[in-house]
Each structure stands twice: as C-alpha cells, then as structure tokens.
Design a protein around this motif. Structure first.
Motif, PDB file in Angstrom:
ATOM      1  N   LYS A   1       0.838  -1.198   0.000  1.00  0.00           N
ATOM      2  CA  LYS A   1       0.000   0.000   0.000  1.00  0.00           C
ATOM      3  C   LYS A   1       0.876   1.253   0.000  1.00  0.00           C
ATOM      4  CE  LYS A   1      -3.469   2.435   2.772  1.00  0.00           C
ATOM      5  NZ  LYS A   1      -4.292   2.397   4.009  1.00  0.00           N
ATOM      6  N   PRO A   2       0.720   2.147  -0.997  1.00  0.00           N
ATOM      7  CA  PRO A   2       1.520   3.384  -1.021  1.00  0.00           C
ATOM      8  C   PRO A   2       1.117   4.322   0.118  1.00  0.00           C
ATOM      9  CG  PRO A   2       0.530   2.904  -3.171  1.00  0.00           C
ATOM     10  CD  PRO A   2      -0.142   2.013  -2.177  1.00  0.00           C
ATOM     11  N   LEU A   3       2.114   4.985   0.702  1.00  0.00           N
ATOM     12  CA  LEU A   3       1.878   5.968   1.750  1.00  0.00           C
ATOM     13  C   LEU A   3       2.248   7.359   1.246  1.00  0.00           C
ATOM     14  CD1 LEU A   3       3.421   4.029   4.782  1.00  0.00           C
ATOM     15  CD2 LEU A   3       1.031   4.080   4.046  1.00  0.00           C
ATOM     16  N   ALA A   4       1.717   8.381   1.900  1.00  0.00           N
ATOM     17  CA  ALA A   4       1.991   9.759   1.495  1.00  0.00           C
ATOM     18  C   ALA A   4       3.474  10.089   1.580  1.00  0.00           C
ATOM     19  CB  ALA A   4       1.179  10.725   2.365  1.00  0.00           C
ATOM     20  N   SER A   5       4.192   9.399   2.469  1.00  0.00           N
ATOM     21  CA  SER A   5       5.626   9.646   2.641  1.00  0.00           C
ATOM     22  C   SER A   5       6.457   9.130   1.474  1.00  0.00           C
ATOM     23  CB  SER A   5       6.108   8.974   3.930  1.00  0.00           C
ATOM     24  OG  SER A   5       5.953   7.563   3.839  1.00  0.00           O
ATOM     25  N   GLY A   6       5.830   8.339   0.599  1.00  0.00           N
ATOM     26  CA  GLY A   6       6.569   7.706  -0.485  1.00  0.00           C
ATOM     27  C   GLY A   6       6.943   6.270  -0.168  1.00  0.00           C
ATOM     28  N   ASP A   7       6.788   5.877   1.098  1.00  0.00           N
ATOM     29  CA  ASP A   7       7.059   4.500   1.497  1.00  0.00           C
ATOM     30  C   ASP A   7       5.871   3.614   1.143  1.00  0.00           C
ATOM     31  OD1 ASP A   7       9.534   5.231   2.645  1.00  0.00           O
ATOM     32  OD2 ASP A   7       8.502   5.889   4.465  1.00  0.00           O
ATOM     33  N   ARG A   8       6.041   2.334   1.397  1.00  0.00           N
ATOM     34  CA  ARG A   8       4.955   1.385   1.175  1.00  0.00           C
ATOM     35  C   ARG A   8       4.772   0.516   2.406  1.00  0.00           C
ATOM     36  NH1 ARG A   8       3.126   0.862  -4.088  1.00  0.00           N
ATOM     37  NH2 ARG A   8       4.269   2.133  -5.594  1.00  0.00           N
ATOM     38  N   MET A   9       3.525   0.172   2.677  1.00  0.00           N
ATOM     39  CA  MET A   9       3.189  -0.670   3.816  1.00  0.00           C
ATOM     40  C   MET A   9       2.707  -2.020   3.298  1.00  0.00           C
ATOM     41  SD  MET A   9       0.148  -0.125   6.644  1.00  0.00           S
ATOM     42  CE  MET A   9       0.870   1.379   7.297  1.00  0.00           C
ATOM     43  N   THR A  10       3.304  -3.088   3.815  1.00  0.00           N
ATOM     44  CA  THR A  10       2.892  -4.431   3.422  1.00  0.00           C
ATOM     45  C   THR A  10       1.629  -4.822   4.179  1.00  0.00           C
ATOM     46  OG1 THR A  10       5.186  -5.069   3.000  1.00  0.00           O
ATOM     47  CG2 THR A  10       3.587  -6.844   3.266  1.00  0.00           C
ATOM     48  N   LEU A  11       0.602  -5.205   3.445  1.00  0.00           N
ATOM     49  CA  LEU A  11      -0.662  -5.615   4.048  1.00  0.00           C
ATOM     50  C   LEU A  11      -1.034  -7.009   3.567  1.00  0.00           C
ATOM     51  CD1 LEU A  11      -2.826  -2.372   3.621  1.00  0.00           C
ATOM     52  CD2 LEU A  11      -1.613  -3.120   5.668  1.00  0.00           C
ATOM     53  N   LEU A  12      -1.727  -7.720   4.419  1.00  0.00           N
ATOM     54  CA  LEU A  12      -2.252  -9.039   4.081  1.00  0.00           C
ATOM     55  C   LEU A  12      -3.770  -8.906   4.049  1.00  0.00           C
ATOM     56  CD1 LEU A  12      -0.916 -11.816   3.578  1.00  0.00           C
ATOM     57  CD2 LEU A  12      -1.441 -12.388   5.953  1.00  0.00           C
ATOM     58  N   LEU A  13      -4.337  -8.877   2.845  1.00  0.00           N
ATOM     59  CA  LEU A  13      -5.766  -8.618   2.693  1.00  0.00           C
ATOM     60  C   LEU A  13      -6.524  -9.904   2.381  1.00  0.00           C
ATOM     61  CD1 LEU A  13      -5.712  -5.381   0.488  1.00  0.00           C
ATOM     62  CD2 LEU A  13      -5.801  -5.555   2.980  1.00  0.00           C
ATOM     63  N   PRO A  14      -7.686 -10.104   3.006  1.00  0.00           N
ATOM     64  CA  PRO A  14      -8.519 -11.261   2.632  1.00  0.00           C
ATOM     65  C   PRO A  14      -8.869 -11.197   1.145  1.00  0.00           C
ATOM     66  CG  PRO A  14      -9.328 -10.218   4.647  1.00  0.00           C
ATOM     67  CD  PRO A  14      -8.294  -9.296   4.081  1.00  0.00           C
TER      68      PRO A  14
END
Length: 248
Positions: free
Chosen positions: A20-33
């Motif tokens: 998932k892209p973040l406003a900071s330019g980083d990305r967050m790893t998510l585990l979505l159903p």
C-alpha cells in the motif's frame, strides 16, 4: 525459475500480499482477505494448488532474528527493515537528551530493550508538557520511522474502541494528545502493561485470544491528569518535556 505467488492460504482462508503506497513515499505491506473465486477468475483453478499453505497465524516479535514463517505458521510480526552501521548519531542523541534529560541512560536502555528484546515488559512511558514545541510527537514519529509497521500511533478513541485488532498486534502503541480521564482507562492501561494474553477483536470477526507484547507511550499537553495515576503506582514512567531550544 520457481513461480512466486502473491497469495497465501492460512487455515481455510485466502489472502493477498499487497504493498500500500503511503503519502511519505514508502509502502506498507498488508495481508488482505481475498476470495478464492477472484483468484480463480484471475489465474485459473489450477493456480490454487501452487499457493503456499499454512495452518494459522502466530505473533513472535523479533528484530534481530526475524522469522516470517515459524513451523507451519505465518507470523503477523513485520521484519525490521534497517541495517545498523557504525557511527555517532549526534543529532539523534542530542534529541534523546532533550526527551530524557538526566535519565538519558535509562532512555537508551529503554530503546535498546525495544530493539533487542521486544517481548520484554516495559513501563508505560508518558511524555507530558503544557508547552508547545517540545518534541513529544516527534518522539512517536521517530520510533515509527525505526519500527515501522510494528508500531501504531492512536487516539484515545482508538484505545477505547472494542475493535482493537489494529493495535493489539503491535509492539509499540503510541497515544497522542492523551486525555484518558476515566478510571476504566487507567485500569485497562495497567492491566495491559502486565498482560501476556489479550482478546483481539476486528469488525465482523469473532474475538480471539492472542499473545500481547504491546508497550504504551502516552503524549499529552495535560501534565496533571492526562491519566489517573494512584499514589505509589510504579507502572508509569513520566517525563516532563521542556520546550526545544531550537528546531533542527
């Protein structure tokens, strides 16, 4: 070359690993159903047989000896993404000196334990000041930058909500602009400080008992009654933070 699958089957449910892209330019790893029907529509029925399968979730905090898969279980804890290097972080140490003052050595021990022994219990750290521009919130942001997805910054409404799955799996739980004036708030905090198991609840899902390793950091502009602290209480570490002499 072995095919990499962006999906997992954990227990009997399917999930997709997304960035998932973040406003900071980083990305967050998510585990979505993810529904099995969508996977079959996108890739065909035969694709399912290659998706990695695990018996369930576990939660084992570790930064220096991280394992995503433990036995046949998938750890909800996120990897520590930084690589240490030798040097003198003079600006960081100066800032930590501002936060911890004459207790700087204790503060460095606190951070060292967070990094090396994240399952160790720690006091509820409280940074308070009626003044503005003290750097309290900056401390939360600094730890968030270091510990990433293993930390969350909440409001008091998040803390009071019955749906706690968003923070129950974090090792650091920051609460900004804290004003937890109710007796039940302080009792809940004290119980969580020493809890080893906790009931996690997400919307639309049954409550689950999980191992709990959360450390609370409270920041407040209210010095005197941001939370009810009984005389002789030893579970809180309260620091009154002065105004920053200069912004850097």
């Amino acid at each position: 070359m072995e095919q990499e699958y962006p999906y997992l089957r954990i227990g009997t449910a399917y999930y997709k690993i997304v960035q998932k892209p973040l406003a900071s330019g980083d990305r967050m790893t998510l585990l979505l159903p993810w529904s099995v029907e969508c996977i079959k529509q996108d890739h065909g029925k035969s694709y399912l047989s290659g998706i990695p399968k695990y018996d369930g979730f576990c939660f084992v905090p570790s930064h220096l000896h991280y394992q995503r898969f433990i036995g046949n279980f998938y750890s909800r804890y996120h990897p520590f993404l930084h690589i240490p290097k030798i040097g003198q972080p003079e600006r960081t140490l100066a800032y930590l000196g501002h936060i911890f003052g004459d207790q700087l050595e204790y503060g460095l021990d606190y951070l060292k334990i967070l990094l090396e022994m994240p399952m160790q219990m720690l006091p509820i750290l409280c940074l308070v000041s009626t003044e503005r521009n003290t750097g309290k919130t900056t401390f939360l942001n600094l730890l968030k930058a270091v510990f990433g997805d293993n930390m969350t910054i909440n409001t008091k409404e998040d803390f009071r909500s019955n749906f706690n799955a968003e923070w129950a799996h974090k090792v650091i739980i920051g609460v900004d602009e804290t004003f937890l004036e109710r007796r039940e708030d302080s009792e809940r905090l004290k119980n969580l400080r020493t809890a080893t198991f906790y009931k996690s609840e997400a919307k639309g899902q049954d409550r689950q008992e999980i191992e709990f390793f959360g450390k609370f950091i409270l920041c407040s502009n209210n010095e005197d009654n941001f939370v009810l602290v009984d005389p002789g209480e030893t579970r809180y570490w309260i620091r009154k933070i002065p105004v920053l002499e200069k912004e850097d």
